[in-house]
Design an enzyme around this catalytic site. Structure first.
Site, PDB file in Angstrom:
ATOM      1  N   ARG A  26       0.824  -1.228   0.000  1.00 22.76           N
ATOM      2  CA  ARG A  26       0.000   0.000   0.000  1.00 22.76           C
ATOM      3  C   ARG A  26       0.843   1.256   0.000  1.00 22.76           C
ATOM      4  O   ARG A  26       0.488   2.243   0.637  1.00 22.76           O
ATOM      5  CB  ARG A  26      -0.962   0.026   1.189  1.00 22.76           C
ATOM      6  CG  ARG A  26      -2.049  -1.013   1.162  1.00 22.76           C
ATOM      7  CD  ARG A  26      -3.298  -0.496   0.463  1.00 22.76           C
ATOM      8  NE  ARG A  26      -4.297  -1.562   0.382  1.00 22.76           N
ATOM      9  CZ  ARG A  26      -5.409  -1.610   1.100  1.00 22.76           C
ATOM     10  NH1 ARG A  26      -5.678  -0.641   1.939  1.00 22.76           N
ATOM     11  NH2 ARG A  26      -6.242  -2.617   0.959  1.00 22.76           N
ATOM     12  N   ARG A  30      -3.838   6.628   0.721  1.00 23.22           N
ATOM     13  CA  ARG A  30      -4.411   7.837   1.332  1.00 23.22           C
ATOM     14  C   ARG A  30      -3.466   8.626   2.228  1.00 23.22           C
ATOM     15  O   ARG A  30      -3.750   9.765   2.558  1.00 23.22           O
ATOM     16  CB  ARG A  30      -5.670   7.462   2.119  1.00 23.22           C
ATOM     17  CG  ARG A  30      -6.862   7.256   1.214  1.00 23.22           C
ATOM     18  CD  ARG A  30      -8.042   6.681   1.964  1.00 23.22           C
ATOM     19  NE  ARG A  30      -7.759   5.310   2.371  1.00 23.22           N
ATOM     20  CZ  ARG A  30      -8.589   4.559   3.070  1.00 23.22           C
ATOM     21  NH1 ARG A  30      -9.737   5.058   3.477  1.00 23.22           N
ATOM     22  NH2 ARG A  30      -8.260   3.312   3.387  1.00 23.22           N
ATOM     23  N   ARG A  39      -7.154  10.884  -6.440  1.00 21.45           N
ATOM     24  CA  ARG A  39      -8.360  10.119  -6.083  1.00 21.45           C
ATOM     25  C   ARG A  39      -9.602  11.010  -6.209  1.00 21.45           C
ATOM     26  O   ARG A  39     -10.633  10.587  -6.722  1.00 21.45           O
ATOM     27  CB  ARG A  39      -8.178   9.627  -4.641  1.00 21.45           C
ATOM     28  CG  ARG A  39      -9.377   9.052  -3.976  1.00 21.45           C
ATOM     29  CD  ARG A  39      -9.518   7.587  -4.320  1.00 21.45           C
ATOM     30  NE  ARG A  39     -10.402   6.934  -3.373  1.00 21.45           N
ATOM     31  CZ  ARG A  39     -11.726   7.040  -3.404  1.00 21.45           C
ATOM     32  NH1 ARG A  39     -12.308   7.745  -4.347  1.00 21.45           N
ATOM     33  NH2 ARG A  39     -12.450   6.420  -2.504  1.00 21.45           N
ATOM     34  N   ASP A  76      -6.836  -3.048  -7.368  1.00 21.51           N
ATOM     35  CA  ASP A  76      -7.352  -3.636  -6.130  1.00 21.51           C
ATOM     36  C   ASP A  76      -7.668  -5.095  -6.391  1.00 21.51           C
ATOM     37  O   ASP A  76      -7.968  -5.478  -7.524  1.00 21.51           O
ATOM     38  CB  ASP A  76      -8.605  -2.899  -5.658  1.00 21.51           C
ATOM     39  CG  ASP A  76      -8.932  -3.272  -4.214  1.00 21.51           C
ATOM     40  OD1 ASP A  76      -8.347  -2.679  -3.299  1.00 21.51           O
ATOM     41  OD2 ASP A  76      -9.718  -4.216  -4.014  1.00 21.51           O
ATOM     42  N   TYR A 152     -14.714 -12.000   0.125  1.00 20.79           N
ATOM     43  CA  TYR A 152     -15.467 -10.761  -0.155  1.00 20.79           C
ATOM     44  C   TYR A 152     -16.678 -11.053  -1.045  1.00 20.79           C
ATOM     45  O   TYR A 152     -17.745 -10.464  -0.879  1.00 20.79           O
ATOM     46  CB  TYR A 152     -14.559  -9.726  -0.827  1.00 20.79           C
ATOM     47  CG  TYR A 152     -13.514  -9.154   0.119  1.00 20.79           C
ATOM     48  CD1 TYR A 152     -13.811  -8.073   0.956  1.00 20.79           C
ATOM     49  CD2 TYR A 152     -12.231  -9.700   0.208  1.00 20.79           C
ATOM     50  CE1 TYR A 152     -12.869  -7.560   1.841  1.00 20.79           C
ATOM     51  CE2 TYR A 152     -11.289  -9.194   1.083  1.00 20.79           C
ATOM     52  CZ  TYR A 152     -11.606  -8.130   1.897  1.00 20.79           C
ATOM     53  OH  TYR A 152     -10.681  -7.619   2.773  1.00 20.79           O
TER      54      TYR A 152
HETATM   55  O1  1CP Z   1      -0.065  -1.743  -2.401  1.00 24.84           O
HETATM   56  C1  1CP Z   1      -0.361  -0.828  -3.209  1.00 24.84           C
HETATM   57  O2  1CP Z   1       0.068   0.333  -3.100  1.00 24.84           O
HETATM   58  C2  1CP Z   1      -1.162  -1.197  -4.444  1.00 24.84           C
HETATM   59  C3  1CP Z   1      -2.561  -1.043  -4.418  1.00 24.84           C
HETATM   60  C4  1CP Z   1      -3.483  -1.936  -3.601  1.00 24.84           C
HETATM   61  C5  1CP Z   1      -3.394  -3.313  -3.277  1.00 24.84           C
HETATM   62  C6  1CP Z   1      -2.244  -4.251  -3.542  1.00 24.84           C
HETATM   63  C7  1CP Z   1      -4.711  -1.490  -3.104  1.00 24.84           C
HETATM   64  C8  1CP Z   1      -5.214  -0.108  -3.216  1.00 24.84           C
HETATM   65  N1  1CP Z   1      -5.395  -2.549  -2.563  1.00 24.84           N
HETATM   66  C9  1CP Z   1      -4.593  -3.673  -2.639  1.00 24.84           C
HETATM   67  C10 1CP Z   1      -4.916  -5.026  -2.195  1.00 24.84           C
HETATM   68  C11 1CP Z   1      -6.112  -5.284  -1.356  1.00 24.84           C
HETATM   69  N2  1CP Z   1      -7.350  -4.731  -1.447  1.00 24.84           N
HETATM   70  C12 1CP Z   1      -6.146  -6.265  -0.342  1.00 24.84           C
HETATM   71  C13 1CP Z   1      -4.990  -7.209  -0.014  1.00 24.84           C
HETATM   72  C14 1CP Z   1      -3.937  -6.595   0.801  1.00 24.84           C
HETATM   73  C15 1CP Z   1      -4.317  -6.089   2.166  1.00 24.84           C
HETATM   74  O3  1CP Z   1      -4.764  -6.900   3.014  1.00 24.84           O
HETATM   75  O4  1CP Z   1      -4.127  -4.880   2.413  1.00 24.84           O
HETATM   76  C16 1CP Z   1      -7.432  -6.262   0.226  1.00 24.84           C
HETATM   77  C17 1CP Z   1      -7.949  -7.137   1.351  1.00 24.84           C
HETATM   78  C18 1CP Z   1      -8.190  -5.284  -0.477  1.00 24.84           C
HETATM   79  C19 1CP Z   1      -9.630  -4.958  -0.261  1.00 24.84           C
HETATM   80  C20 1CP Z   1      -9.842  -3.534   0.019  1.00 24.84           C
HETATM   81  N3  1CP Z   1      -9.664  -2.552  -0.908  1.00 24.84           N
HETATM   82  C21 1CP Z   1     -10.194  -2.931   1.255  1.00 24.84           C
HETATM   83  C22 1CP Z   1     -10.400  -3.672   2.585  1.00 24.84           C
HETATM   84  C23 1CP Z   1     -11.826  -3.965   2.827  1.00 24.84           C
HETATM   85  C24 1CP Z   1     -12.087  -4.683   4.147  1.00 24.84           C
HETATM   86  O5  1CP Z   1     -12.817  -4.078   4.944  1.00 24.84           O
HETATM   87  O6  1CP Z   1     -11.630  -5.816   4.346  1.00 24.84           O
HETATM   88  C25 1CP Z   1     -10.266  -1.547   1.034  1.00 24.84           C
HETATM   89  C26 1CP Z   1     -10.669  -0.476   2.013  1.00 24.84           C
HETATM   90  C27 1CP Z   1      -9.898  -1.324  -0.337  1.00 24.84           C
HETATM   91  C28 1CP Z   1      -9.763  -0.016  -1.045  1.00 24.84           C
HETATM   92  C29 1CP Z   1      -8.385   0.387  -1.411  1.00 24.84           C
HETATM   93  N4  1CP Z   1      -7.521  -0.369  -2.203  1.00 24.84           N
HETATM   94  C30 1CP Z   1      -6.358   0.311  -2.389  1.00 24.84           C
HETATM   95  C31 1CP Z   1      -6.456   1.567  -1.675  1.00 24.84           C
HETATM   96  C32 1CP Z   1      -5.397   2.622  -1.630  1.00 24.84           C
HETATM   97  C33 1CP Z   1      -7.725   1.602  -1.069  1.00 24.84           C
HETATM   98  C34 1CP Z   1      -8.312   2.752  -0.274  1.00 24.84           C
HETATM   99  C35 1CP Z   1      -9.398   3.339  -1.086  1.00 24.84           C
HETATM  100  C36 1CP Z   1      -9.518   4.834  -1.139  1.00 24.84           C
HETATM  101  O7  1CP Z   1      -8.684   5.540  -1.712  1.00 24.84           O
HETATM  102  O8  1CP Z   1     -10.538   5.304  -0.645  1.00 24.84           O
END
Ligand code: 1CP
Length: 346
Positions: A26, A30, A39, A76, A152
């Site tokens: 990540r 944000r 964004r 994502d 999910y």
């Molecule tokens: O790592 C990076 O910089 C690359 C981008 C990336 C990756 C590899 C994002 C951007 N998401 C992910 C993977 C991801 N997405 C995972 C696996 C890794 C981890 O556990 O962190 C998972 C479980 C998700 C699902 C997801 N996407 C969630 C979690 C939901 C939950 O409640 O379980 C959320 C909040 C997101 C949104 C998201 N994805 C990425 C970002 C920066 C965001 C935030 C969104 C925003 O800008 O509002």
């Protein structure tokens, strides 16, 4: 592609570096003001993922600031269910929402053929990045592991216990297997397109691997990952694959030897002796595992822990990373402090 000289790939070639390569899960997100601006320009989160110009921009932002050894494609894990036809929405302040799938009937409405056009949009982001990234920066492609993506799809949102997927898997394993098989096929196709477009390395995120006991872990985490890893080895023998089975604990060693991954992402809870010794018999690069909250706390505590990890992993094929993703409240200057600390050693 210049892949062979990349510093990031040295540990996969068997080299031990004085200063390990570093990237952070990540690393785009944000906590960076420039991310928040892009964004806002995109409006919707998925629109950001599906607009190659903007997705490439946010991928590059942390590289410009910190010069990490690898960039990770901005996308994502939920792009895959979305592309398969299970529409995904991101609700502001709450997270992802999907119409839950809990039967073979629901699976039968998804199609891999329909996913290709969205996969190709992501591949276009990879192509752009290949052009725009500095030559010394590796590009990591990724997908969610079938088990984690399925949690999910079945729950319809994030959850702390992944109960609906676990229950479906217990009550109707053949039906649930239909979903996992579809995700295996989709993941292979998706990762193949990312490599063809220019990804140098791949990571499979299995955030919820830790919610399954023994036989279930084997069937829903290890076997699908092994199938994906073997298919990619046929297609792209030189592209390393890192597995991140978060919460796998002691079974991480079994996961490595069974799946054949080239790198193992260790989570925050992985004890030092496991990182430094448990994988010695395996042909694998260890990656991890600074607590993302130490990056929020900063200061000397952060420095001390970074030094401990570097000392622990000295002489090993190692990639410095966090044990999970950067959290939004992280002060960007602490990330700079971390990178400087790692690079000043050796
Ligand atoms: O790592 C990076 O910089 C690359 C981008 C990336 C990756 C590899 C994002 C951007 N998401 C992910 C993977 C991801 N997405 C995972 C696996 C890794 C981890 O556990 O962190 C998972 C479980 C998700 C699902 C997801 N996407 C969630 C979690 C939901 C939950 O409640 O379980 C959320 C909040 C997101 C949104 C998201 N994805 C990425 C970002 C920066 C965001 C935030 C969104 C925003 O800008 O509002």
């Amino acid at each position: 592609m210049g892949g062979s000289e990349l510093r990031f790939l040295a540990p996969f070639r068997g080299e031990v570096l004085d200063v390990p390569p570093i990237w952070l899960m990540r690393q785009a997100g944000r906590y960076l003001p420039e991310y928040r601006a892009t964004r806002a320009e995109a409006g919707d989160f998925l629109k950001l993922c599906y607009t190659p110009k903007l997705a490439a921009e946010v991928t590059l932002q942390p590289i410009r600031r910190y010069g990490f050894d690898a960039a990770i494609l901005f996308s994502d894990i939920l792009v895959v269910p979305d592309a398969l036809g299970q529409a995904v929405r991101f609700v502001e302040g709450e997270g992802p929402r999907l119409d839950p799938i809990r039967s073979a009937d629901g699976v039968s409405r998804l199609t891999l053929a329909g996913a290709v056009s969205k996969f190709d949009v992501v591949a276009e982001t990879v192509q752009r990045l290949r052009q725009d990234l500095p030559h010394e920066t590796a590009l990591i492609g990724f997908c969610g592991a079938p088990w984690t993506v399925a949690t999910y799809m079945v729950q319809g949102q994030g959850s702390s216990d992944q109960a609906e997927a676990r229950l479906w898997a217990y009550r109707d394993p053949e039906g649930f297997e239909g979903l996992i098989d579809l995700l295996v096929a989709a993941s292979i196709d998706y990762l193949d397109r990312q490599v063809k477009a220019g990804a140098d390395c791949l990571q499979i995120f299995d955030t919820w691997a830790g919610s399954l006991p023994d036989d279930e872990f084997d069937r829903w985490v290890v076997k699908p990952t092994k199938t994906i890893r073997e298919a990619l080895r046929e297609l792209h023998p030189d592209v390393p694959v890192i597995g991140f089975p978060r919460g796998a604990g002691a079974t991480a060693v079994w996961y490595v030897s069974e799946t054949g991954v080239n790198g193992i992402g260790c989570d925050t809870a992985t004890p030092p002796f496991v990182m430094s010794e448990a994988f010695d018999e395996e042909d694998v690069v260890v990656q991890g595992n600074l607590d993302p909250l130490l990056l929020v706390a900063g200061g000397e505590k952060l420095d001390e822990r970074v030094d401990e990890i570097l000392d622990l992993m000295e002489g090993k094929r190692f990639i410095f990373n966090l044990g999970h993703g950067i959290v939004p409240q992280t002060p960007p200057e602490n990330v700079g402090r971390l990178v400087e600390r790692v690079r000043s050693k050796g």
